[in-house]
Design an enzyme around this catalytic site. Sequence first.
Site, PDB file in Angstrom:
ATOM      1  N   MET A 165     121.935  46.730  46.795  1.00 37.70           N
ATOM      2  CA  MET A 165     120.585  46.653  47.338  1.00 37.70           C
ATOM      3  C   MET A 165     120.463  47.545  48.573  1.00 37.70           C
ATOM      4  O   MET A 165     121.382  47.600  49.383  1.00 37.70           O
ATOM      5  CB  MET A 165     120.315  45.198  47.732  1.00 37.70           C
ATOM      6  N   SER A 218     127.867  44.911  44.934  1.00 36.27           N
ATOM      7  CA  SER A 218     126.740  44.030  45.223  1.00 36.27           C
ATOM      8  C   SER A 218     125.754  44.017  44.044  1.00 36.27           C
ATOM      9  O   SER A 218     126.180  43.751  42.914  1.00 36.27           O
ATOM     10  CB  SER A 218     126.104  44.479  46.542  1.00 36.27           C
ATOM     11  N   HIS A 219     124.481  44.387  44.280  1.00 34.70           N
ATOM     12  CA  HIS A 219     123.524  44.365  43.159  1.00 34.70           C
ATOM     13  C   HIS A 219     123.905  45.402  42.091  1.00 34.70           C
ATOM     14  O   HIS A 219     123.420  45.363  40.957  1.00 34.70           O
ATOM     15  CB  HIS A 219     122.098  44.621  43.686  1.00 34.70           C
ATOM     16  N   ASP A 258     132.511  47.230  64.783  1.00 38.18           N
ATOM     17  CA  ASP A 258     131.485  47.474  63.762  1.00 38.18           C
ATOM     18  C   ASP A 258     130.274  46.580  64.015  1.00 38.18           C
ATOM     19  O   ASP A 258     130.338  45.366  63.841  1.00 38.18           O
ATOM     20  CB  ASP A 258     132.080  47.180  62.380  1.00 38.18           C
ATOM     21  N   ASP A 278     131.678  36.615  51.864  1.00 35.55           N
ATOM     22  CA  ASP A 278     131.847  37.896  52.556  1.00 35.55           C
ATOM     23  C   ASP A 278     130.692  38.189  53.511  1.00 35.55           C
ATOM     24  O   ASP A 278     130.508  39.310  53.955  1.00 35.55           O
ATOM     25  CB  ASP A 278     132.027  39.030  51.524  1.00 35.55           C
ATOM     26  N   HIS A 288     130.981  42.056  53.315  1.00 37.80           N
ATOM     27  CA  HIS A 288     130.228  42.707  52.244  1.00 37.80           C
ATOM     28  C   HIS A 288     130.183  44.233  52.389  1.00 37.80           C
ATOM     29  O   HIS A 288     130.191  44.956  51.391  1.00 37.80           O
ATOM     30  CB  HIS A 288     128.807  42.131  52.225  1.00 37.80           C
ATOM     31  N   GLN A 318     132.518  50.438  54.829  1.00 35.38           N
ATOM     32  CA  GLN A 318     131.518  50.696  55.860  1.00 35.38           C
ATOM     33  C   GLN A 318     131.683  49.706  57.018  1.00 35.38           C
ATOM     34  O   GLN A 318     132.283  48.649  56.830  1.00 35.38           O
ATOM     35  CB  GLN A 318     130.102  50.538  55.264  1.00 35.38           C
ATOM     36  N   LEU A 367     135.082  51.385  59.390  1.00 34.75           N
ATOM     37  CA  LEU A 367     135.464  50.303  60.305  1.00 34.75           C
ATOM     38  C   LEU A 367     135.665  49.008  59.509  1.00 34.75           C
ATOM     39  O   LEU A 367     134.717  48.319  59.164  1.00 34.75           O
ATOM     40  CB  LEU A 367     134.382  50.105  61.385  1.00 34.75           C
TER      41      LEU A 367
HETATM   42 CA    CA Z   1     132.962  46.870  58.444  1.00 37.96          CA
END
Ligand code: CA
Length: 311
Positions: free
Chosen positions: A41, A107-108, A235, A255, A277, A283, A287
């Site tokens: 998403m 994810s999606h 992060d 997550d 997640h 990401q 990080l």
């Molecule tokens: Ca991260």
Amino acid sequence: MYNNKTLLALCIASALALPSLANAASGYTQTKYPIVLSHGMLGFDKLLGVDYWYGIPSALRRDGAKVYVTQVSQLNTSESRGEELLAQVEEIVAISGQSKVNLLGHSHGGPTIRYVAAVRPDLVASITSIGSPHKGSPVADLIRNVQPGSAGEALLAGLTNGLASLINLLSSNPSSSAQNALGALESLNSAGSARFNSKFPQGIPTTACGEGAYKVNGVNYYSWGGTSPLTNLLDPSDLLMGAGALIINKVEANDGLVGRCSSHLGQVIRDNYRMNHLDEVNQVIGLTSLFETSPVSVYRQHANRLKNASL
Ligand code: CA
């Protein structure tokens, strides 16, 4: 007998050949079929030059994989996104000259690739979902509690569609399809996921937290996920993941957006990586937790798993 000129030519030729021999030597990620990545998403292929799958396509290519990064509507139903992805898979099959692809979805992207495998199993060698809410996300359930048809819902949908359109515009390969925040939300809540699973049950566990079928209609099914919402103090996105976890923690380990058992599909490679997640796609800009295998290594190992399974 070689004369000096011939020897010199041979030396230059072998020197030039060395780098390509070194590349060919590894082959660790050299799958039989191309690897096709499908974002989640609000996702993209590249945004202002930054990969959604941060550093992952290049790492897989380095050791022999052919990798294609796709982009579909940032917000839409699983079926609409699946139709968009199917058109791209048909193109990739034509371009690559291979009859099938290995689909990986984050994810999606998980339900999105499942749709493609369900309607065109002949084009798919394997399905791998990463942190996908196959049984829905409690975060989507909570947002669903906003009164349907209310001004609040219209505002929420308007804002989210606006954000998605901006991401689409800034991505390297903008899609022409419309944004549909309410459709995406409907696909990701528990009731919508249950409806999708009854239409497309391939690889879905039949028990609350078990594994699903490893192979359906000739397609291999795999999944993995994480259960650590907070992993790296540097992060800023960890704040968002921590907020999501406050909602889900009452239900199960998660997550930050997706619960441990909800991520299960087919063969569960692991469901409790120390990842949130966004760590699952390395990401933000790499990080992730210092106390866990790098997400990039997890993808490399999986490509090797696919290779060893002749996929
Ligand atoms: Ca991260």
